[in-house]
Design a protein around this motif. Structure first.
Motif, PDB file in Angstrom:
ATOM      1  N   ALA A   1      14.001 -74.988   5.705  1.00 13.49           N
ATOM      2  CA  ALA A   1      14.151 -76.443   5.685  1.00 13.49           C
ATOM      3  C   ALA A   1      14.959 -76.923   4.490  1.00 13.49           C
ATOM      4  O   ALA A   1      15.442 -78.057   4.472  1.00 13.49           O
ATOM      5  CB  ALA A   1      12.772 -77.106   5.666  1.00 13.49           C
ATOM      6  N   ALA A   2      15.123 -76.053   3.492  1.00 14.45           N
ATOM      7  CA  ALA A   2      15.851 -76.439   2.274  1.00 14.45           C
ATOM      8  C   ALA A   2      17.349 -76.359   2.521  1.00 14.45           C
ATOM      9  O   ALA A   2      17.809 -75.678   3.429  1.00 14.45           O
ATOM     10  CB  ALA A   2      15.449 -75.522   1.128  1.00 14.45           C
ATOM     11  N   PRO A   3      18.153 -77.037   1.692  1.00 15.33           N
ATOM     12  CA  PRO A   3      19.607 -76.921   1.809  1.00 15.33           C
ATOM     13  C   PRO A   3      20.049 -75.475   1.649  1.00 15.33           C
ATOM     14  O   PRO A   3      19.417 -74.704   0.922  1.00 15.33           O
ATOM     15  CB  PRO A   3      20.129 -77.794   0.647  1.00 15.33           C
ATOM     16  CG  PRO A   3      19.012 -78.739   0.366  1.00 15.33           C
ATOM     17  CD  PRO A   3      17.744 -77.979   0.639  1.00 15.33           C
ATOM     18  N   GLU A   4      21.111 -75.096   2.335  1.00 14.05           N
ATOM     19  CA  GLU A   4      21.613 -73.721   2.274  1.00 14.05           C
ATOM     20  C   GLU A   4      21.978 -73.365   0.835  1.00 14.05           C
ATOM     21  O   GLU A   4      22.827 -74.020   0.219  1.00 14.05           O
ATOM     22  CB  GLU A   4      22.858 -73.588   3.152  1.00 14.05           C
ATOM     23  CG  GLU A   4      23.356 -72.164   3.285  1.00 14.05           C
ATOM     24  CD  GLU A   4      22.400 -71.280   4.057  1.00 14.05           C
ATOM     25  OE1 GLU A   4      22.466 -70.057   3.873  1.00 14.05           O
ATOM     26  OE2 GLU A   4      21.589 -71.818   4.838  1.00 14.05           O
ATOM     27  N   PRO A   5      21.328 -72.365   0.247  1.00 11.80           N
ATOM     28  CA  PRO A   5      21.625 -72.017  -1.139  1.00 11.80           C
ATOM     29  C   PRO A   5      22.878 -71.142  -1.231  1.00 11.80           C
ATOM     30  O   PRO A   5      23.301 -70.524  -0.259  1.00 11.80           O
ATOM     31  CB  PRO A   5      20.394 -71.213  -1.566  1.00 11.80           C
ATOM     32  CG  PRO A   5      19.955 -70.551  -0.299  1.00 11.80           C
ATOM     33  CD  PRO A   5      20.282 -71.519   0.823  1.00 11.80           C
ATOM     34  N   THR A   6      23.457 -71.105  -2.408  1.00  9.16           N
ATOM     35  CA  THR A   6      24.526 -70.145  -2.640  1.00  9.16           C
ATOM     36  C   THR A   6      23.871 -68.774  -2.776  1.00  9.16           C
ATOM     37  O   THR A   6      22.698 -68.671  -3.127  1.00  9.16           O
ATOM     38  CB  THR A   6      25.280 -70.477  -3.940  1.00  9.16           C
ATOM     39  OG1 THR A   6      24.347 -70.418  -5.030  1.00  9.16           O
ATOM     40  CG2 THR A   6      25.897 -71.860  -3.862  1.00  9.16           C
ATOM     41  N   PRO A   7      24.603 -67.684  -2.507  1.00  4.59           N
ATOM     42  CA  PRO A   7      23.999 -66.356  -2.603  1.00  4.59           C
ATOM     43  C   PRO A   7      23.356 -66.095  -3.959  1.00  4.59           C
ATOM     44  O   PRO A   7      22.348 -65.425  -4.043  1.00  4.59           O
ATOM     45  CB  PRO A   7      25.191 -65.420  -2.348  1.00  4.59           C
ATOM     46  CG  PRO A   7      26.119 -66.225  -1.502  1.00  4.59           C
ATOM     47  CD  PRO A   7      25.973 -67.637  -2.010  1.00  4.59           C
ATOM     48  N   ALA A   8      23.945 -66.636  -5.028  1.00  6.74           N
ATOM     49  CA  ALA A   8      23.404 -66.379  -6.366  1.00  6.74           C
ATOM     50  C   ALA A   8      22.002 -66.934  -6.523  1.00  6.74           C
ATOM     51  O   ALA A   8      21.236 -66.485  -7.375  1.00  6.74           O
ATOM     52  CB  ALA A   8      24.321 -66.974  -7.426  1.00  6.74           C
ATOM     53  N   ALA A   9      21.637 -67.930  -5.690  1.00  2.38           N
ATOM     54  CA  ALA A   9      20.307 -68.525  -5.808  1.00  2.38           C
ATOM     55  C   ALA A   9      19.216 -67.520  -5.449  1.00  2.38           C
ATOM     56  O   ALA A   9      18.058 -67.707  -5.804  1.00  2.38           O
ATOM     57  CB  ALA A   9      20.202 -69.750  -4.901  1.00  2.38           C
ATOM     58  N   ALA A  10      19.574 -66.454  -4.725  1.00  2.00           N
ATOM     59  CA  ALA A  10      18.599 -65.448  -4.332  1.00  2.00           C
ATOM     60  C   ALA A  10      18.317 -64.455  -5.459  1.00  2.00           C
ATOM     61  O   ALA A  10      17.382 -63.671  -5.368  1.00  2.00           O
ATOM     62  CB  ALA A  10      19.090 -64.694  -3.096  1.00  2.00           C
ATOM     63  N   LEU A  11      19.135 -64.477  -6.503  1.00  2.00           N
ATOM     64  CA  LEU A  11      18.954 -63.535  -7.603  1.00  2.00           C
ATOM     65  C   LEU A  11      17.811 -63.965  -8.504  1.00  2.00           C
ATOM     66  O   LEU A  11      17.570 -65.154  -8.705  1.00  2.00           O
ATOM     67  CB  LEU A  11      20.240 -63.431  -8.428  1.00  2.00           C
ATOM     68  CG  LEU A  11      21.510 -62.990  -7.708  1.00  2.00           C
ATOM     69  CD1 LEU A  11      22.665 -62.933  -8.689  1.00  2.00           C
ATOM     70  CD2 LEU A  11      21.318 -61.657  -7.009  1.00  2.00           C
ATOM     71  N   THR A  12      17.107 -62.977  -9.062  1.00  2.00           N
ATOM     72  CA  THR A  12      16.082 -63.273 -10.047  1.00  2.00           C
ATOM     73  C   THR A  12      16.756 -63.647 -11.372  1.00  2.00           C
ATOM     74  O   THR A  12      17.940 -63.336 -11.572  1.00  2.00           O
ATOM     75  CB  THR A  12      15.178 -62.054 -10.272  1.00  2.00           C
ATOM     76  OG1 THR A  12      15.960 -61.010 -10.872  1.00  2.00           O
ATOM     77  CG2 THR A  12      14.584 -61.558  -8.969  1.00  2.00           C
ATOM     78  N   PRO A  13      16.036 -64.285 -12.284  1.00  2.00           N
ATOM     79  CA  PRO A  13      16.632 -64.609 -13.584  1.00  2.00           C
ATOM     80  C   PRO A  13      17.184 -63.384 -14.306  1.00  2.00           C
ATOM     81  O   PRO A  13      18.253 -63.444 -14.922  1.00  2.00           O
ATOM     82  CB  PRO A  13      15.457 -65.232 -14.354  1.00  2.00           C
ATOM     83  CG  PRO A  13      14.607 -65.849 -13.289  1.00  2.00           C
ATOM     84  CD  PRO A  13      14.696 -64.889 -12.133  1.00  2.00           C
ATOM     85  N   ARG A  14      16.491 -62.254 -14.230  1.00  2.00           N
ATOM     86  CA  ARG A  14      16.969 -61.036 -14.895  1.00  2.00           C
ATOM     87  C   ARG A  14      18.237 -60.518 -14.226  1.00  2.00           C
ATOM     88  O   ARG A  14      19.175 -60.091 -14.907  1.00  2.00           O
ATOM     89  CB  ARG A  14      15.879 -59.954 -14.858  1.00  2.00           C
ATOM     90  CG  ARG A  14      16.307 -58.653 -15.521  1.00  2.00           C
ATOM     91  CD  ARG A  14      16.539 -58.814 -17.006  1.00  2.00           C
ATOM     92  NE  ARG A  14      15.323 -58.681 -17.769  1.00  2.00           N
ATOM     93  CZ  ARG A  14      15.224 -58.852 -19.070  1.00  2.00           C
ATOM     94  NH1 ARG A  14      16.302 -59.218 -19.764  1.00  2.00           N
ATOM     95  NH2 ARG A  14      14.071 -58.716 -19.708  1.00  2.00           N
ATOM     96  N   GLU A  15      18.291 -60.560 -12.895  1.00  2.00           N
ATOM     97  CA  GLU A  15      19.495 -60.118 -12.196  1.00  2.00           C
ATOM     98  C   GLU A  15      20.693 -61.001 -12.552  1.00  2.00           C
ATOM     99  O   GLU A  15      21.809 -60.508 -12.740  1.00  2.00           O
ATOM    100  CB  GLU A  15      19.257 -60.128 -10.683  1.00  2.00           C
ATOM    101  CG  GLU A  15      18.337 -59.012 -10.209  1.00  2.00           C
ATOM    102  CD  GLU A  15      17.834 -59.200  -8.796  1.00  2.00           C
ATOM    103  OE1 GLU A  15      17.209 -58.277  -8.266  1.00  2.00           O
ATOM    104  OE2 GLU A  15      18.067 -60.285  -8.211  1.00  2.00           O
ATOM    105  N   THR A  16      20.453 -62.296 -12.675  1.00  2.00           N
ATOM    106  CA  THR A  16      21.522 -63.221 -13.061  1.00  2.00           C
ATOM    107  C   THR A  16      21.998 -62.923 -14.472  1.00  2.00           C
ATOM    108  O   THR A  16      23.206 -62.945 -14.753  1.00  2.00           O
ATOM    109  CB  THR A  16      21.024 -64.679 -12.970  1.00  2.00           C
ATOM    110  OG1 THR A  16      20.610 -64.945 -11.630  1.00  2.00           O
ATOM    111  CG2 THR A  16      22.131 -65.654 -13.349  1.00  2.00           C
ATOM    112  N   GLU A  17      21.059 -62.610 -15.356  1.00  2.00           N
ATOM    113  CA  GLU A  17      21.399 -62.281 -16.734  1.00  2.00           C
ATOM    114  C   GLU A  17      22.255 -61.017 -16.794  1.00  2.00           C
ATOM    115  O   GLU A  17      23.271 -60.963 -17.515  1.00  2.00           O
ATOM    116  CB  GLU A  17      20.109 -62.081 -17.533  1.00  2.00           C
ATOM    117  CG  GLU A  17      20.299 -61.975 -19.029  1.00  2.00           C
ATOM    118  CD  GLU A  17      18.963 -61.922 -19.753  1.00  2.00           C
ATOM    119  OE1 GLU A  17      17.962 -61.544 -19.124  1.00  2.00           O
ATOM    120  OE2 GLU A  17      18.931 -62.265 -20.945  1.00  2.00           O
ATOM    121  N   VAL A  18      21.864 -60.007 -16.025  1.00  2.00           N
ATOM    122  CA  VAL A  18      22.645 -58.776 -15.972  1.00  2.00           C
ATOM    123  C   VAL A  18      24.017 -59.038 -15.374  1.00  2.00           C
ATOM    124  O   VAL A  18      25.042 -58.527 -15.862  1.00  2.00           O
ATOM    125  CB  VAL A  18      21.896 -57.696 -15.158  1.00  2.00           C
ATOM    126  CG1 VAL A  18      22.803 -56.480 -14.897  1.00  2.00           C
ATOM    127  CG2 VAL A  18      20.636 -57.250 -15.893  1.00  2.00           C
TER     128      VAL A  18
END
Length: 221
Positions: free
Chosen positions: A151-168
């Motif tokens: 029901a939420a707006p379509e996220p960008t793929p990066a939104a599926a990453l965890t904070p640690r994955e984004t940091e890496v």
């Protein structure tokens, strides 16, 4: 879940992943006693990926807490190495985030360790058949979360990453090697590699060059 006959389990190979030797060995013995083929055991995310690639198990029993990563990372790595495997999380945790992250990574079920031996046997058999298996109460949690996501707006793929994955990912974009990232974030080299592999899988990218390009294009540098 009905407990199947021992003979029905003979063609089901299982990889047991848990870093507690007594628990891991006990589960392996119980499964073998019920007719399953225990193709291997592993005590870490890295070992799980390596062994899954070698033995190509039909079912992987994955703990949620491992020394070099979590069950979600382990699930992603195992499925990359053995795409036909079915992953069933077997964990002491029934926290919402753990359950949801594991399912997002590709696990088809989640069972807490308080389950009886008969429940575990039935769950492994059902998982081998591709059926989702959840400890009572957790199925509704997962369904509710995915309904909310739909029901939420379509996220960008990066939104599926965890904070640690984004940091890496940000550090990969800066040109740092896995060893340099591990030093900066106080992680093991293997843990960083696991995060990179999970990120590649989630973003459907082929290598680190594409990963760095993605980060730059999406302002994650």
């Amino acid at each position: 879940m009905d407990t199947p006959d021992v003979a029905a389990n003979a063609d089901i190979s299982v990889l047991v992943v848990d870093d507690h030797p007594m628990w891991r060995d006990a589960v392996a013995r119980d499964l073998e006693a019920r007719g399953f083929v225990v193709a291997g055991t592993a005590d870490s995310v890295a070992a799980a990926g390596r062994i899954a690639g070698a033995v190509q198990p039909r079912v992987v029993l994955m703990d949620m807490s491992l020394p070099d990563g979590d069950g979600a990372a382990g699930t992603a790595l195992v499925l990359a190495a053995a795409p036909k495997a079915q992953v069933l999380i077997l964990s002491a945790s029934d926290e919402r985030d753990d359950v949801v992250e594991a399912v997002k990574a590709g696990a088809c079920g989640y069972l807490v360790k308080s389950a009886s031996a008969d429940e575990l046997v039935a769950a492994v058999h059902a998982t081998a058949a591709g059926q989702p298996v959840f400890t009572p109460g957790l199925a509704g949690l997962v369904l509710g979360e995915f309904r909310r996501m739909a029901a939420a707006p379509e996220p960008t793929p990066a939104a599926a990453l965890t904070p640690r994955e984004t940091e890496v990912l940000r550090l990969v974009a800066k040109g740092l090697s896995a060893k340099q990232i591990a030093t900066r974030l106080h992680l093991s080299h293997r843990t960083v590699e696991n995060h990179v592999q999970a990120t590649l899988r989630k973003l459907q990218l082929g290598n680190r060059v594409e990963l760095a390009r993605y980060a730059l294009e999406n302002g994650l540098d």
